[in-house]
Design a protein around this motif. Structure first.
Motif, PDB file in Angstrom:
ATOM      1  N   ASN A  65     -10.800  18.626  31.933  1.00  0.00           N
ATOM      2  CA  ASN A  65      -9.736  19.041  32.841  1.00  0.00           C
ATOM      3  C   ASN A  65      -9.833  18.209  34.103  1.00  0.00           C
ATOM      4  O   ASN A  65     -10.705  18.424  34.939  1.00  0.00           O
ATOM      5  N   TYR A  66      -8.933  17.278  34.227  1.00  0.00           N
ATOM      6  CA  TYR A  66      -9.043  16.303  35.310  1.00  0.00           C
ATOM      7  C   TYR A  66      -8.836  16.961  36.660  1.00  0.00           C
ATOM      8  O   TYR A  66      -9.412  16.573  37.665  1.00  0.00           O
ATOM      9  N   PHE A  67      -7.997  18.003  36.669  1.00  0.00           N
ATOM     10  CA  PHE A  67      -7.710  18.697  37.922  1.00  0.00           C
ATOM     11  C   PHE A  67      -8.982  19.311  38.489  1.00  0.00           C
ATOM     12  O   PHE A  67      -9.185  19.353  39.682  1.00  0.00           O
ATOM     13  N   ARG A  68      -9.862  19.713  37.600  1.00  0.00           N
ATOM     14  CA  ARG A  68     -11.119  20.292  38.052  1.00  0.00           C
ATOM     15  C   ARG A  68     -12.207  19.240  38.206  1.00  0.00           C
ATOM     16  O   ARG A  68     -13.229  19.500  38.820  1.00  0.00           O
ATOM     17  N   LEU A  82      -1.698  15.259  32.164  1.00  0.00           N
ATOM     18  CA  LEU A  82      -2.278  14.026  32.686  1.00  0.00           C
ATOM     19  C   LEU A  82      -3.376  13.478  31.781  1.00  0.00           C
ATOM     20  O   LEU A  82      -3.513  12.279  31.588  1.00  0.00           O
TER      21      LEU A  82
END
Ligand SMILES: Nc1ncnc2c1ncn2[C@@H]1O[C@H](COP(=O)(O)OP(=O)(O)OP(=O)(O)O)[C@@H](O)[C@H]1O
Ligand SMILES: Nc1ncnc2c1ncn2[C@@H]1O[C@H](COP(=O)(O)OP(=O)(O)OP(=O)(O)O)[C@@H](O)[C@H]1O
Ligand SMILES: NCCCCNCCCN
Ligand SMILES: [Mg+2]
Ligand SMILES: [Mg+2]
Lengths: 262, 272, 311, 340, 340
Positions: free
Chosen positions: A35-38, A229
């Motif tokens: 999870n790139y957001f994390r 993403l």
């Protein structure tokens, strides 16, 4: 001796490198992060790459197929033509050269529009992969012709041919025995350029493709717009894996051709 | 060849024939069709007049020219600096830097757009390391960066090829005559690079003029001409105006290339 | 069997599930296609003589326009009669397959601490600088629907778009992101924290994606709009296209929409476990239906004004 | 095979008259050099003989009894050696040499054996399987000769075969080339602009100027009996003794010189090596420059005629700059031309 | 200004020892030639003097009293002429010549007048405003000389100034270059690998080999008294008379030759021009080749020593191929070296 200027130019060089490299690294990283957001703390994974494969394998294969056929067509059209142009340098040749180079000056969108308006209504053609192929050939052909022509212009082709003629070889023999083998570095450089450009072509393809015939970059555009993403990044990663070796080979080949030129 | 006028000439014609047929069918005729299409709208041929009278189109053309011009200048500055640095210094890691700088050569515009989002978007590095929200990706500046991204490698390769051909004796001659480093740059190196810079600049400019994928991905509010053409085509299917604008874009770009070629004397080609 | 649908994007309205069901249930495979309504229309016009697509999916106004231009063929699938009047062309040139309600699709985590906006007016606040996205109203139907909603919210009507133009002009100060196509993923990834979008997309994120997502029905009110489909005129696989349309309007097909948080066009009761995931009915009361034929008539003019006046 | 040209002329497409109508007869086995300054038409004449250019109308080129005027080069069976050698870089030494035989569709075994023969003749054994790029300039030259010779051409044509080499190597290979050409035994025509080369290699030299053959003869004939000022100056750098002729006496700035009987009313020339320092000589001049060249000194002289003249001086020490030097010229060293 | 080098050596980054520690002293106004085969370090030495290369530690370079060892080229005030001339193509002839003066920030008027002076000296008036590309090779060379000379350098350094020209032009410009350099009156060091050039132009010649100066002296000294086999062979192509020395006699394949007293136990050399046909001579050899060269014949001989030897033959006719020729060598024409 030239401390400050050298320091400055080194700084500019490094900044330019960072500008080009950082986002590619980010994208590679994003493509394998859960999870790139994390962030990376969410763990590394190949699941996005696998998902890309299940979603877009067809596009990838189509792009490879198009690149190969595009190469074949540009070879058939381009190599003999480059030879004829190199042997007959003159106004007419310059005009023809300029003409086939138009796709480099006219934006792809406009060319695609032109093709669509003329051939869009030929159902069998419009919905066939060869329609996209035409676009790719238009766009890559000048690169093939130029690469071959440059090498032919650099070797003393006329004298080589005269040498072969004096030994009894007719025009076709000379083409096969002398012209093609000696143009090989140019043909190789041109071929790699054609394949690389074809795999990455978007501007024309975006207009020419149909839902059944999505190429790799069209799929990329799709995924950027509508996929998460990580998938978009994983897809970009797949693209890099395909294109970077080609690019390296292309630069190696044109450096080699360049050596012949000098 | 003169010695066998008939066979040699007919062989030459044979060599050109496939290319001629292909270019006629898929380049010449479609372009003619495009010109005709531009007149097939409600306005007829006066579509061009309407084009010139519509502020939005003119503004887009201006925008496109401005962004492309700015990118050309910036790419020339960056790539010439880097190119000179890389040709004149041998050090460990040089070829790695060179590879990095030429990496984006074959990236389609959409990928370049995505790179800019990764760099300057909401999740981008810039936003993460600068205090406050600095999201540059979706502004004119973002578009400029995107175009710069794909222009740097193109310009760099041309400039480096030229820089490598400069006779080192020229520089030594200037120095032996007492010239300091900046004068060597100004009096010797830049003049020697001029044709390559004109050629490379023309390539960068033409590519930027036609760039579509980057703007498309960034989805910025900047109406560059290719986006306008695309919108015309998709909004109420205004094919005539889309064709007319395409022709305008093609003519302007081609014209710039032509001027550049006559200035540099050499062959200037767009690098796609 | 193969058929082609224009504008059946897997990341929108859960077409992914629908396409999968069509494949397993009736054995027709449809490729994914990411167009928007405008692109679909343009493509149909371009290919009028020799179409590529068999069926098309778009916002209602685009459907009406396609009908008028003669790009489609009248077809009344089974279940056609159940669709309420006004949501179908009497001859079957287009007909609704589901509804959606315009609102804000918000990625709460991406707001950087700012409160979840509740009204159109909130979006103009500086704290949402660079965070608001809406699809290009001159090209995508969602974008136009959002514009109609904002227009109504600020007192306009289908004859007067001044309020919308003014709203977008003011919003422009806040550097919005204006993509041309479906941008579900960009909201999910946080790239666009607030997007004018339909409820069903927001719910899907909220209940199925990792993260903290909300759907907001703006306090000033909004619109609900139907999405329609048509059989493309002279379609290459006309019969297969008809089968697809039949399936989508069948109970099974409509149930798939339901499970994806869409309101089916045939009056089908929402299962309770689905219904409770929606915003309360009281909120939905702020969303009104409009005269879609009028909405269609105004579309081109508004698109033109938007392009010329909003900067 | 006798080669006969008659009225062979060439006007290029742009109107350049590169060769005026020329007649020429070359005997079997003869080695002929075409010598002349740049642009005089040497290459043009050679290419016309080869069939690489088409002559102007009215020309006739015969190889023995056969009229080849309209035959293209690939049918003439001539061996060409180009200045740049034009070796095929895509083929090995062997394949280059065998190419002409391959074009004649000879059986593979025969090609093999004939190539081996020529390789041995040209002492190329160690290089037979090398790539062309791995050869030195001199080796390339031998391969070019071998390639041209292998198909047993009726005529070997060489265009400045030595001029691509650097000065030292050129000197060395000149003798080797002469020896090989004699070994081949075929008729040879070679082009050069270097008089030493022409004199050293050829049986007969044709001196060309302005698209014309000015004189043709053996090296000694040309050197000793030039028929025109041009030939005198071009072959052996004869210097004009410009002065007034009164009866049988040549009156120069630096003295008077009796002329031999055969001198007509034309001009008189002398070569630097024939201008001798001689304390009792009838002429005098002032030494302006002295250049030591190892075997001899070269003196630049003024005051003998209106121009600077040169004399060669053999000996351990040379006159000093500024000296007045007395000079004599042996009567038979004077070159007397009818009219300039 | 006297130029003094002591212990000047150069090792390139890749470890190549291009120049061994070298001492050299050059007097004001002298013209010195560095002569030697390719790769012997001539250019390296020249560039060290110019300041274009940094010497290895321990070196000392002095211009008169000034230690310039660490001074970069732009501060040394030397004039350089490069093989490629390195004229600035973006400037006119005038601007090229004035560039060094401009760098000295002289007033415009003074630059003008000094440029005019140099242009006149180098006879470049007709070309002063031309572009560099519109000049011939010889004209370019003069511009390069003028540009280097204009700022009145302490030292003129020329790296193979003639080798970019073709053979005919090279010969012609050699005298011109020599005259100009003398007119300049500055100290000159020029590099060449052509012995004729070195002998013709220089006051003193430094013969180099393998990164070392082997011998330095006037042209006559080098020619007549080479101190090593290398110098003997490189300057004037002396041929080794390889045979056995018994007492004061040299026993060759073709006869025996008394040696002069000064001959040590080393090797003996002779030049082609000193090998004389002499019916009463003590030596004999067989004529293998005869080459007519105008002023003389060159004979290739076998049977004199193990190798082929050459003799020059002056005269109207030459011995025939196959003749047995008797030969003599004047005692003082023998070059006797201590040990090879
Ligand atoms: N293809 C051509 N078209 C027009 N003019 C030509 C062509 N080839 C040669 N010429 C001209 O014809 C004349 C004779 O040329 P040619 O090449 O025969 O001279 P050359 O004696 O071989 O000179 P060089 O020693 O320079 O090779 C020259 O004036 C030359 O410029
Ligand atoms: N920049 C360099 N780096 C490494 N080695 C070098 C460099 N320049 C010259 N050399 C080597 O140093 C040696 C001397 O070179 P230099 O150029 O001085 O020779 P030269 O006498 O001028 O030869 P030439 O007549 O070929 O110009 C050669 O072996 C050469 O290969
Ligand atoms: N459309 C903008 C150009 C971006 C890169 N194009 C890829 C082609 C490489 N020559
Ligand atoms: Mg010639
Ligand atoms: Mg050197």
């Amino acid at each position: 001796m030239m401390r400050l200027p050298k320091l400055l130019s080194m700084l500019v060089t490094l900044l330019a490198c960072a500008f080009l490299l950082v986002p590619t690294l980010q994208s590679v990283l994003a493509g394998i992060t859960a999870n790139y957001f994390r962030g990376i703390s969410s763990g590394l994974t190949l699941k996005w790459v696998i998902e890309v494969w299940t979603l877009y394998a067809d596009s990838i294969f189509l792009s490879i197929w198009l690149a190969i056929t595009c190469l074949a067509v540009t070879l058939i059209l381009g190599v003999p033509a480059a030879y004829a142009l190199a042997r007959n340098p003159g106004r007419l040749s310059r005009v023809l050269e300029e003409f086939i180079s138009l796709p480099l000056a006219i934006p792809g969108l406009a060319l695609a529009l032109a093709l669509l308006q003329l051939y869009g209504s030929q159902q069998g053609f419009r919905a066939h992969w060869s329609f996209i192929l035409v676009g790719h050939v238009l766009y890559t052909l000048p690169f093939m012709v130029r690469a071959v022509q440059a090498v032919l212009a650099a070797i003393d082709l006329k004298t080589l041919e005269e040498g072969a003629a004096s030994l009894g070889a007719g025009p076709a023999r000379r083409f096969v025995d002398i012209v093609v083998p000696n143009a090989l570095p140019g043909i190789l450089a041109g071929s790699l350029t054609v394949v690389t450009l074809s795999i990455g072509e978007f501007n024309l393809t975006w207009m020419l493709h149909t839902p059944l015939l999505k190429t790799l970059p069209v799929g990329l555009a799709d995924s950027y717009a509508s996929m998460r993403l990580e998938i978009a990044s994983a897809y970009t990663l797949v693209f890099f894996v395909m294109i970077v070796p080609l690019l390296m080979a292309m630069q190696w080949a044109s450096a080699r051709a360049q050596r012949i030129l000098s | 060849m003169k010695e066998t006028p008939v066979t040699a000439r007919s062989f030459g014609v044979l060599c050109l024939l496939p290319l001629l047929i292909f270019s006629l069918a898929f380049l010449a005729l479609p372009l003619v069709r495009l010109v005709l299409s531009s007149s097939e709208g409600a306005d007829g041929w006066s579509v061009y007049i309407r084009m010139l009278q519509t502020p939005r189109y003119l503004a887009a053309l201006l925008q496109t020219l401005l962004v492309s011009g700015a990118v050309t200048v910036a790419a020339l500055a960056v790539s010439t600096t880097a190119g000179l640095f890389l040709t004149r210094n041998r050090f460990w890691g040089r070829s790695a830097l060179l590879s990095i700088l030429t990496l984006p050569l074959a990236f389609p515009g959409v990928v370049v757009g995505f790179m800019i989002i990764l760099l300057g978007g909401r999740q981008g590095l810039v936003n993460q390391i600068t205090p406050g929200h600095v999201v540059i990706a979706y502004s004119t500046f973002g578009l400029f960066l995107g175009y710069l991204y794909f222009s740097i490698p193109r310009v760099l390769l041309t400039v480096m090829a030229a820089a490598e051909k400069i006779d080192p004796a020229l520089e030594e001659a200037a120095r032996s005559l007492g010239a300091p480093a900046y004068r060597v740059l100004w009096d010797v190196l830049l003049p020697a690079l001029r044709p390559a810079m004109v050629a490379a600049g023309a390539i960068a400019f033409a590519t930027a003029m036609g760039a579509f994928g980057t703007a498309f991905t960034l989805a910025t509010d900047i109406d560059v001409l290719p986006m306008v053409i695309y919108t015309e085509f998709t909004l109420s299917a205004n094919f005539a105006m889309a064709s007319a604008l395409s022709i305008a874009l093609g003519v302007v770009t081609w014209g710039v290339l032509l001027i550049a070629r006559s200035l540099s004397g050499g062959t200037v080609a767009a690098g796609g | 069997e193969d058929a082609i649908c224009y504008n059946c994007p897997p990341q929108w309205a859960d077409w992914a599930s629908m396409l999968e069901a069509i494949e397993t249930e009736i054995g027709v495979s449809l490729p994914h296609d990411n167009k928007n309504s405008g692109q679909t229309f343009a493509q149909l016009v371009a290919e009028k003589e020799n179409p590529v697509a068999d069926v098309a999916y778009y916002g209602v106004t685009t459907g009406i326009k396609a009908g008028k231009e003669g790009l489609v063929e009248a077809y009344k699938p089974a279940g056609f009669d159940d669709i309420p009047e006004g949501l179908k062309d009497p001859e079957g040139k287009w007909f609704a397959v589901h509804y959606g309600t315009i609102g804000f699709f918000v990625n709460v985590d991406a707001l950087g601490g700012a409160p979840v906006p509740q009204c159109f007016a909130d979006l103009k606040k500086p704290e949402y600088q660079g965070m608001v996205g809406y699809l290009d109203p001159s090209s995508a139907f969602v974008g136009y629907a959002g514009a109609v909603a904002a227009n109504l919210a600020f007192g306009g009507d289908l004859q007067n778009f001044d309020p919308a133009i003014q709203f977008f002009s003011e919003l422009a100060e806040n550097s919005p992101i204006v993509p041309k196509q479906t941008s579900f993923a960009r909201v999910v990834s946080g790239e666009i924290p607030i997007l004018f979008d339909y409820d069903f997309n927001a719910y899907r994120a909220k209940y199925e994606e990792d993260g903290n997502f909300e759907f907001v029905l703006p306090c000033e009110g909004s619109v609900r709009v139907p999405y329609v489909m048509s059989l493309v005129g002279n379609a290459p696989h006309s019969e297969t296209g008809k089968k697809v349309l039949d399936f989508i309007l069948s109970d099974k097909g409509q149930a798939i929409w339901t499970n994806a948080y869409l309101q089916p066009s045939r009056p089908v009761e929402l299962p309770a476990e689905v219904a409770e995931k929606f915003l309360p009915a009281s909120d939905y009361e702020r969303a009104q239906a409009v005269d879609y034929a009028e909405m269609e008539k105004a579309q081109a003019g508004f698109g033109e004004r938007y392009l010329n006046e909003v900067k | 095979m006798t080669l006969s040209l008659s009225s062979v002329a060439k006007t290029y497409g742009d109107g350049t008259r590169a060769l005026n109508p020329t007649d020429l007869e070359i005997n079997p086995g003869e080695i002929i050099s075409l010598l002349g300054p740049s642009g005089c038409g040497k290459t043009t004449l050679l290419r016309l003989i080869a069939g690489l250019e088409v002559p102007d109308n009215g020309a006739n080129i015969r190889f023995g009894d056969e009229d080849v005027t309209r035959l293209p080069v690939e049918k003439r069976n001539v061996g060409m050696v180009f200045q740049s050698y034009a070796l095929f870089p895509n083929m090995s030494v062997r394949d280059n040499i065998g190419y002409g035989l391959k074009m004649q569709r000879l059986p593979r075994a025969e090609i093999q054996s004939r190539v081996d023969e020529v390789i041995a003749l040209c002492r190329l054994e160690p290089y037979a399987n090398r790539a062309i790029t791995a050869l030195s300039g001199g080796q390339r030259q031998r391969v070019a000769l071998a390639r041209a010779f292998a198909p047993r051409p009726r005529l070997m044509l060489l265009d400045e075969p030595l001029s691509a080499l650097d000065a030292a190597l050129r000197l060395e290979l000149r003798d080797e080339l002469a020896a090989l050409l004699r070994q081949f035994g075929t008729t040879v025509i070679f082009v050069t602009h270097d008089q030493d080369e022409a004199l050293a290699i050829a049986d007969r030299v044709a001196v060309m100027e302005g698209g014309k053959i000015r004189q043709i003869g053996t090296p000694e004939e040309l050197y000793r009996n030039p028929q025109s000022a041009f030939v005198a100056e071009f072959v052996g750098h004869a210097m004009p003794l410009s002065g007034e002729i009164r009866q049988q006496t040549l009156c120069l700035e630096g003295g008077e010189l009796p002329l031999p009987d055969h001198a007509g009313g034309g001009s008189v020339y002398v070569r630097a090596e024939d201008l001798r320092a001689d304390p009792t000589g009838p002429l005098q001049a002032k030494v302006e420059t002295v250049t030591f060249l190892g075997t001899h000194y070269r003196l630049g002289l003024t005051g003998l005629t209106g121009q600077r003249m040169f004399a060669l001086h053999h000996g351990a020490s040379s006159p000093a700059i500024g000296d007045n030097l007395r000079l004599s010229i042996a009567p038979d060293a004077l070159i007397c031309l009818p009219h300039s």
